[in-house]
Enzyme design. Structure first.
Site, PDB file in Angstrom:
ATOM      1  N   SER A 154       0.829  -1.213   0.000  1.00  0.00           N
ATOM      2  CA  SER A 154       0.000   0.000   0.000  1.00  0.00           C
ATOM      3  C   SER A 154       0.862   1.261   0.000  1.00  0.00           C
ATOM      4  CB  SER A 154      -0.918   0.011   1.222  1.00  0.00           C
ATOM      5  OG  SER A 154      -1.539   1.281   1.335  1.00  0.00           O
ATOM      6  N   SER A 214      -0.533   4.128   0.799  1.00  0.00           N
ATOM      7  CA  SER A 214      -1.197   5.069   1.709  1.00  0.00           C
ATOM      8  C   SER A 214      -0.268   5.573   2.817  1.00  0.00           C
ATOM      9  CB  SER A 214      -2.460   4.436   2.300  1.00  0.00           C
ATOM     10  OG  SER A 214      -3.418   4.280   1.273  1.00  0.00           O
ATOM     11  N   ASN A 223     -14.294   2.947   3.259  1.00  0.00           N
ATOM     12  CA  ASN A 223     -12.830   2.981   3.099  1.00  0.00           C
ATOM     13  C   ASN A 223     -12.136   3.871   4.126  1.00  0.00           C
ATOM     14  OD1 ASN A 223     -13.238   5.588   2.103  1.00  0.00           O
ATOM     15  ND2 ASN A 223     -11.689   5.366   0.514  1.00  0.00           N
ATOM     16  N   ILE A 269      -7.597   3.055 -13.563  1.00  0.00           N
ATOM     17  CA  ILE A 269      -7.396   3.167 -12.114  1.00  0.00           C
ATOM     18  C   ILE A 269      -6.153   2.408 -11.652  1.00  0.00           C
ATOM     19  CG2 ILE A 269      -9.827   3.644 -11.676  1.00  0.00           C
ATOM     20  CD1 ILE A 269      -9.865   0.851 -10.288  1.00  0.00           C
ATOM     21  N   LYS A 321     -13.546  -3.856   2.701  1.00  0.00           N
ATOM     22  CA  LYS A 321     -14.433  -2.682   2.649  1.00  0.00           C
ATOM     23  C   LYS A 321     -15.883  -3.009   2.990  1.00  0.00           C
ATOM     24  CE  LYS A 321     -11.627  -0.033  -0.593  1.00  0.00           C
ATOM     25  NZ  LYS A 321     -11.587   0.779  -1.807  1.00  0.00           N
ATOM     26  N   ASP A 345     -13.887   7.074  -2.033  1.00  0.00           N
ATOM     27  CA  ASP A 345     -13.363   6.620  -3.339  1.00  0.00           C
ATOM     28  C   ASP A 345     -13.967   7.402  -4.511  1.00  0.00           C
ATOM     29  OD1 ASP A 345     -11.595   4.688  -2.389  1.00  0.00           O
ATOM     30  OD2 ASP A 345     -13.110   3.104  -2.386  1.00  0.00           O
ATOM     31  N   TYR A 404      -2.227   1.843 -11.273  1.00  0.00           N
ATOM     32  CA  TYR A 404      -1.055   2.734 -11.282  1.00  0.00           C
ATOM     33  C   TYR A 404       0.260   1.961 -11.267  1.00  0.00           C
ATOM     34  CZ  TYR A 404      -1.785   2.095  -6.277  1.00  0.00           C
ATOM     35  OH  TYR A 404      -1.993   1.549  -5.039  1.00  0.00           O
TER      36      TYR A 404
END
Ligand code: ATR
Length: 277
Positions: A15, A17, A88, A217, A67, A103, A219
């Site tokens: 991740s 994030s 999320n 979407i 989720k 999202d 990456y």
């Protein structure tokens, strides 16, 4: 002790994030840390949230495959989460545990990289959680002609039924995806086609509007075959980093009351982390 935040997923090591949120926390001078939290699928999600709260977590993001479990585990859900049946972003600081879904808003914000995008016909490929969030957000943004095409048609029909606006959403067979793109001003690929290790998306983009925006979407890689073809044809390509960063910015806003920017330093760090600096 610094306040703790994190992302719950399985697997979660890949991740990005933590990179994004820790950059913003540092930049804003907020005494908090954001960490990956590996949680296997079979766990009691409510109990896990309470355990994290006791360990000092004030908020968490939730990613695959949790989720839906997160949606069921929280006390309250915002409108977007309720609509999607998926959460999320979670706040653990109040009397109740609240669930949100950023999202869709993150996707719409990612289109700011395509200033010529207009709310014309849109074709969404795929029918998983991301497709649902994107279709919902496009409807909210006023798009009145949304087409969905997915290899398994029944899943596309389920997305259309869930958003419940039959007059604005049309399902196309996967074999008719090129026709479905006719005059579309937006193409969104939410399928796994084009990801590293998967075959490219096999679809002509010649039927799209000449001003169309083409988004992926995915990456990894940052520039898929689809985006490269869009660029060659003079369309506006938008990669998946924008949605990732902007959904994170909305989560940050829910926790800290301010929405951070996708600035050049963050972009450079993400590109470097993805090995594409
Ligand atoms: P999810 O269940 O979250 O959607 P996924 O299994 O990775 O995750 O599939 C993502 C999307 O890519 C799905 O819409 C899937 O189509 P199906 O619903 O028919 O499974 C689509 N997809 C994956 N591989 C594909 C392929 N080879 N051709 C066409 N679509 C594909």
């Amino acid at each position: 002790m610094s306040a703790r935040y994190g992302v719950i997923g399985w697997p979660v090591a890949h991740s990005r994030s933590p990179l994004i949120h820790n950059y913003w926390l540092q930049k804003a001078g907020i005494d908090a840390v954001y960490e990956p939290v590996a949680v296997p699928p079979e766990v009691d999600f409510r109990a896990k949230l309470e355990e994290l709260r006791e360990q000092g977590f004030a908020g968490v993001n939730v990613t695959i495959p949790h989720k839906e479990a997160a949606y069921a585990a929280v006390d309250t859900q915002d409108a977007a989460a309720a609509h999607l049946g998926a959460v999320n972003t979670i706040l653990l600081t109040g009397d109740t545990i609240s669930g949100h879904n950023t999202d869709g808003r993150g996707f719409i914000d990612s289109l700011s990289a395509a200033p010529n995008w207009e709310a014309g016909p849109a074709l969404v490929l795929g029918a998983g959680g991301a497709a649902r969030a994107i279709v919902g957000a496009l409807l909210n943004a006023g798009v009145s002609d949304i087409r969905i095409s997915n290899r398994t048609r029944a899943r596309a029909e389920a997305v259309a039924a869930m958003v419940g606006t039959a007059d604005r959403v049309t399902v196309f067979d996967w074999s008719a995806r090129t026709e479905a793109g006719e005059r579309a001003t937006l193409l969104v690929n939410t399928t796994s086609l084009g990801m590293n290790g998967a075959p490219p998306l096999d679809m002509s983009i010649d039927t799209l509007a000449t001003t169309a925006t083409v988004t992926d979407i995915v990456y990894v890689p940052l520039e898929t075959d689809l985006l490269a073809r869009a660029k060659i044809r003079g369309l506006t390509p938008v990669n998946g980093l924008g949605m990732l960063v902007h959904q994170a910015a909305h989560a940050f806003d829910l926790w800290f009351g301010r929405r951070p920017a996708f600035d050049a330093v963050l972009r450079e760090r993400l590109h470097r982390d993805l090995g594409e600096a």
